[in-house]
Design a protein around this motif. Structure first.
Motif, short mmCIF file in Angstrom:
data_model
loop_
_atom_site.label_atom_id
_atom_site.label_comp_id
_atom_site.label_asym_id
_atom_site.label_seq_id
_atom_site.Cartn_x
_atom_site.Cartn_y
_atom_site.Cartn_z
N GLY A 84 0.82 -1.20 0.00
CA GLY A 84 0.00 0.00 0.00
C GLY A 84 0.85 1.25 0.00
N SER A 85 0.16 2.37 0.10
CA SER A 85 0.81 3.68 0.13
C SER A 85 0.36 4.44 1.36
N PHE A 86 1.29 5.16 1.95
CA PHE A 86 0.97 6.05 3.06
C PHE A 86 0.54 7.40 2.47
N HIS A 87 -0.71 7.76 2.63
CA HIS A 87 -1.20 9.03 2.10
C HIS A 87 -0.99 10.16 3.07
N GLU A 88 -1.07 9.87 4.37
CA GLU A 88 -0.80 10.87 5.39
C GLU A 88 -0.25 10.17 6.61
N VAL A 89 0.86 10.68 7.11
CA VAL A 89 1.44 10.18 8.35
C VAL A 89 1.67 11.40 9.23
N ARG A 90 0.82 11.53 10.24
CA ARG A 90 0.90 12.65 11.17
C ARG A 90 1.33 12.09 12.52
N GLU A 91 2.56 12.39 12.90
CA GLU A 91 3.19 11.78 14.06
C GLU A 91 2.31 11.78 15.30
N ASN A 92 2.17 10.59 15.87
CA ASN A 92 1.45 10.35 17.12
C ASN A 92 -0.05 10.64 17.05
N GLU A 93 -0.60 10.88 15.83
CA GLU A 93 -2.00 11.25 15.70
C GLU A 93 -2.78 10.44 14.67
#
Length: 164
Positions: A84-93
């Motif tokens: 898959g693909s990571f579309h959004e990675v917002r740390e700790n959230e």
């Protein structure tokens, strides 16, 4: 296929009839940064993801916004590839990603995971998966997904306790 919500003492799985989605809610006795790291660090991810009978091997892993991932899950019956693909990675959230089982490459789902700080070193994980069809969602549920989620999160609990 008729589906219903499942509520274990520590896991709530909601599978609404006629919907293309399912939702998971699970609390962990660890801070959001630790739960987040277990989802984004490939060395930790392979230790807890999936049922007890599975061994995971990372093929590719870039847990950043715009990154991608791929791993193999192996058991006595064979190997199963996922990517898959990571579309959004917002740390700790929050993590938004696609999920594809190589055995059914046309059945792509979108997964939205959020972490909420409950205070006192506890985190609530909410995850919603949106499938391309009700049939795909029901097929995933029928595959034994519940067991993999439950056993995986039990392993994650142990891993988080070890890290304290």
């Amino acid at each position: 296929m008729t589906t219903a919500d499942t509520d274990y003492s520590d896991l709530k799985l909601e599978v609404p009839d006629g919907s293309q989605s399912l939702s998971i809610t699970r609390d962990f006795a660890a801070s959001p940064d630790k739960v987040f790291r277990a989802h984004t660090d490939p060395e930790l991810f392979v230790r807890w993801c999936g049922p007890d009978t599975i061994t995971n091997t990372i093929r590719e892993w870039d847990a950043t916004t715009g990154g991608h991932w791929s791993y193999l899950a192996s058991d006595d019956d064979g190997e199963y590839g996922f990517f898959g693909s990571f579309h959004e990675v917002r740390e700790n959230e929050r993590i938004v990603q696609t999920f594809t089982f190589e055995g059914f490459p046309d059945a792509v789902s979108l997964e939205i995971l959020t972490l909420s700080d409950l205070g006192d070193g506890r985190t609530r994980l909410n995850s919603t998966s949106i499938f391309d069809s009700v049939e795909s969602r029901d097929g995933m549920v029928a595959s034994g997904m519940e067991v993999g989620i439950r056993e995986g999160y039990e392993k994650l609990d142990r891993l988080l306790r070890e890290a304290q």
